[in-house]
Write a protein that holds these residues in place. Structure first.
Motif, mmCIF file in Angstrom:
data_model
loop_
_atom_site.group_PDB
_atom_site.id
_atom_site.type_symbol
_atom_site.label_atom_id
_atom_site.label_comp_id
_atom_site.label_asym_id
_atom_site.label_seq_id
_atom_site.Cartn_x
_atom_site.Cartn_y
_atom_site.Cartn_z
ATOM 1 N N VAL A 275 -8.367 1.841 -9.499
ATOM 2 C CA VAL A 275 -7.230 1.211 -8.822
ATOM 3 C C VAL A 275 -7.295 -0.292 -9.070
ATOM 4 O O VAL A 275 -8.348 -0.912 -8.894
ATOM 5 N N THR A 276 -6.151 -0.872 -9.487
ATOM 6 C CA THR A 276 -6.080 -2.304 -9.750
ATOM 7 C C THR A 276 -4.877 -2.889 -9.028
ATOM 8 O O THR A 276 -3.760 -2.377 -9.161
ATOM 9 N N ILE A 277 -5.100 -3.955 -8.259
ATOM 10 C CA ILE A 277 -4.031 -4.679 -7.570
ATOM 11 C C ILE A 277 -4.140 -6.145 -7.967
ATOM 12 O O ILE A 277 -5.143 -6.801 -7.694
ATOM 13 N N THR A 278 -3.091 -6.643 -8.637
ATOM 14 C CA THR A 278 -3.085 -8.039 -9.069
ATOM 15 C C THR A 278 -2.500 -8.927 -7.974
ATOM 16 O O THR A 278 -1.689 -8.487 -7.152
ATOM 17 N N ASN A 279 -2.930 -10.197 -7.993
ATOM 18 C CA ASN A 279 -2.428 -11.192 -7.038
ATOM 19 C C ASN A 279 -2.482 -10.650 -5.607
ATOM 20 O O ASN A 279 -1.486 -10.607 -4.893
ATOM 21 N N ILE A 280 -3.666 -10.251 -5.204
ATOM 22 C CA ILE A 280 -3.832 -9.632 -3.894
ATOM 23 C C ILE A 280 -3.610 -10.648 -2.779
ATOM 24 O O ILE A 280 -3.923 -11.843 -2.922
ATOM 25 N N ALA A 281 -3.016 -10.178 -1.681
ATOM 26 C CA ALA A 281 -2.709 -11.037 -0.531
ATOM 27 C C ALA A 281 -3.623 -10.693 0.631
ATOM 28 O O ALA A 281 -4.232 -9.621 0.680
ATOM 29 N N LYS A 282 -3.694 -11.611 1.586
ATOM 30 C CA LYS A 282 -4.546 -11.391 2.751
ATOM 31 C C LYS A 282 -4.100 -10.163 3.538
ATOM 32 O O LYS A 282 -4.913 -9.455 4.140
ATOM 33 N N SER A 283 -2.806 -9.869 3.517
ATOM 34 C CA SER A 283 -2.289 -8.714 4.245
ATOM 35 C C SER A 283 -2.726 -7.385 3.630
ATOM 36 O O SER A 283 -2.549 -6.327 4.229
ATOM 37 N N HIS A 284 -3.300 -7.433 2.429
ATOM 38 C CA HIS A 284 -3.752 -6.218 1.754
ATOM 39 C C HIS A 284 -5.158 -5.820 2.162
ATOM 40 O O HIS A 284 -5.717 -4.873 1.617
ATOM 41 N N SER A 285 -5.756 -6.539 3.097
ATOM 42 C CA SER A 285 -7.088 -6.189 3.573
ATOM 43 C C SER A 285 -7.058 -4.820 4.242
ATOM 44 O O SER A 285 -6.050 -4.400 4.812
ATOM 45 N N GLY A 286 -8.195 -4.105 4.168
ATOM 46 C CA GLY A 286 -8.291 -2.802 4.814
ATOM 47 C C GLY A 286 -9.205 -1.858 4.059
ATOM 48 O O GLY A 286 -9.986 -2.264 3.192
#
Length: 372
Positions: A275-286
Motif C-alpha cells: 500500500v502506497t499513499i503519497t503526500n500523506i496528511a495528518k488526518s490520515h493517521s490511524g
C-alpha cells in the motif's frame, strides 16, 4: 502330599539341569540360521563309553554304533521353523537342546497413510503405517520411522518392536505412527526401515530394509512479515507512506487492507500486498491492517501510523518573512528621513536673488534670504 510332590519335581528339575550342564555341551551354544541355509552343531559328552544321538525333525541321528565323546548334527537346508535338535546319551540319562533361531528377511517394507489425506494440513492429525511382509521371527524386528526435510536434515520419529510372542513362523507386521505436520514439513519425505536384530550370533551388521520415500505436501495458513513491522511508525506530513505486507503460506495467499476512514484510496500492487499513499496528511493517521488469506486460514498484521507535522520549515519561513518585512520597513524609514533632513526643499522663484534696499544678501542653509 502335593507340597511334597512339588518339592520332588523341583529337585528333579534342578538335578536334570545340573546333569545336562555337566554331561553334554553343544557348540555353538546358540545358532542363528537363515531359512533354507545349511546348519550344523557339535555335541560333546564328558562321559566315556557313552553312545550319543541327535533327535530332530531334520538331520536326526540315532545312537551311534561307535562309542565316542562327540557327535555332529548337520542339515543341508533348514526347512522347519520349529526345528529343535536335541542331543542325548544312551538310556536318556542326559539331554540337551540346541538353541537355534531360524530367520527370514522381509519380502517387502512399505509406508502408507492409514487414511489418505488430500493433502495434509498443518496441526491436523494423521496416521502412517509401515507394513513389513513375511518376516521371521517378528519379535526380533525393530521398525523405525524417519523424516527428512528440504534441507536434508534427518529426524528419527519413532522406533517400535512387537512384544515377544515366541512365534517362529513368518508373519506380516503392521506398525503405525501418529503424525502431526507443521509448516516446516512441507515437501519433506517420510519413510520407515525394518531391522532384524538377531543378536551377536546373527548377521552383522543386522540386516535393514527400507521403504520407498513418501513425499508429503502440507498446507498452512499465511504467516505475515510486515515491513517495517507489525507495530507502530511515525511519518512526516507530506511524505509518502509505503507498507509492504508479505506472507508465507501454502497455497499462496491473497491480500486485503483495512485503512482509516480518512485515508485516501491507496495505490496498490496487483496482489495488493503493498500500500502506497503519497503526500500523506495528518488526518490520515490511524491503524492500517493487512489481511492475508488462503484455505487453511488467515492472518492479520496492524501498523499504527502516526503522521506528524514538521514545524521547522514553517518557523523558518515565518522568520524569513519577518526579516524581509523588517528590511522593507527599515528602507522606507531611512528613505523618508533622508529626504526631510538632508535634502531640504527647493522652489524656482528662490533660485533668483531678491533685491533689497540695503542690497545685502545672506546665504543660509542652501537658500537665499535678504535682510532688510
Amino acid at each position: 502330599m502335593e507340597i511334597v510332590i512339588g518339592l520332588l519335581l523341583s529337585s528333579l528339575s534342578l538335578y536334570c539341569d545340573f546333569t545336562d550342564a555337566e554331561c553334554l555341551v553343544i557348540s555353538p551354544a546358540r545358532l542363528v540360521v537363515k531359512y533354507g541355509d545349511p546348519a550344523s552343531a557339535k555335541c560333546t559328552s564328558d562321559q566315556l563309553n557313552k553312545k550319543l544321538g541327535w533327535e530332530a525333525t531334520e538331520g536326526g541321528v540315532g545312537l551311534t554304533d561307535m562309542e565316542g565323546t562327540f557327535l555332529n548334527w548337520r542339515v543341508d537346508s533348514v526347512n522347519d521353523w520349529n526345528i529343535k535338535p536335541t542331543c542325548f546319551t544312551e538310556g536318556g540319562q542326559c539331554k540337551k537342546q540346541l538353541d537355534i533361531t531360524v530367520y527370514k528377511l522381509p519380502d517387502s517394507v512399505s509406508i502408507s497413510y492409514r487414511t489418505y489425506p488430500d493433502p495434509m494440513v498443518e496441526k491436523h492429525h494423521y496416521q502412517l503405517q509401515c507394513l513389513v511382509q513375511n518376516i521371521a521371527p517378528i519379535e526380533r524386528l525393530r521398525v523405525t520411522f524417519y523424516k527428512v526435510n528440504t534441507t536434508g536434515e534427518q529426524t528419527e520419529l519413532d522406533t517400535q518392536q512387537k512384544s515377544k510372542d515366541n512365534i517362529k513362523t513368518p508373519e506380516n507386521g503392521a506398525y503405525t505412527l501418529d503424525f502431526t505436520p507443521s509448516r516446516d514439513d512441507d515437501r519433506a519425505q517420510l519413510w520407515c526401515s525394518a531391522m532384524l536384530d538377531l543378536g551377536p550370533e546373527g548377521p552383522q551388521p543386522p540386516p535393514v530394509m527400507e521403504s520407498d520415500r513418501l513425499n508429503i505436501t502440507v498446507l498452512y495458513k499465511p504467516l505475515i512479515t510486515m515491513s517495517p513491522g507489525c507495530f507502530s511508525m511515525r511519518i512526516t506530513e507530506g511524505d509518502t507512506l509505503s507498507l509492504n505486507c508479505s506472507a508465507n503460506g501454502n497455497p499462496a495467499p491473497s491480500y486485503g487492507w483495512l485503512l482509516p476512514q480518512s485515508a485516501p484510496a491507496p495505490n496498490t500492487t496487483e496482489e495488493r500486498s503493498v500500500v502506497t499513499i503519497t503526500n500523506i496528511a495528518k488526518s490520515h493517521s490511524g491503524e492500517y491492517t493487512c489481511i492475508a488469506r488462503n484455505p487453511p486460514g488467515n492472518s492479520t498484521c496492524t501498523v499504527n501510523v502516526e503522521v506528524t507535522v514538521d514545524y521547522l520549515p514553517i518557523i523558518a519561513g515565518l522568520a524569513a518573512a519577518a526579516v524581509v518585512i523588517l528590511l522593507v520597513v527599515s528602507c522606507f524609514i531611512y528613505s523618508s528621513y533622508y529626504k526631510h533632513t538632508r535634502m531640504g526643499h527647493y522652489q524656482l522663484k528662490d533660485r533668483l536673488p531678491r533685491r533689497h534696499k540695503n542690497k545685502q544678501v545672506v546665504h543660509h542653509n542652501g537658500m537665499d534670504q535678504s535682510f532688510m
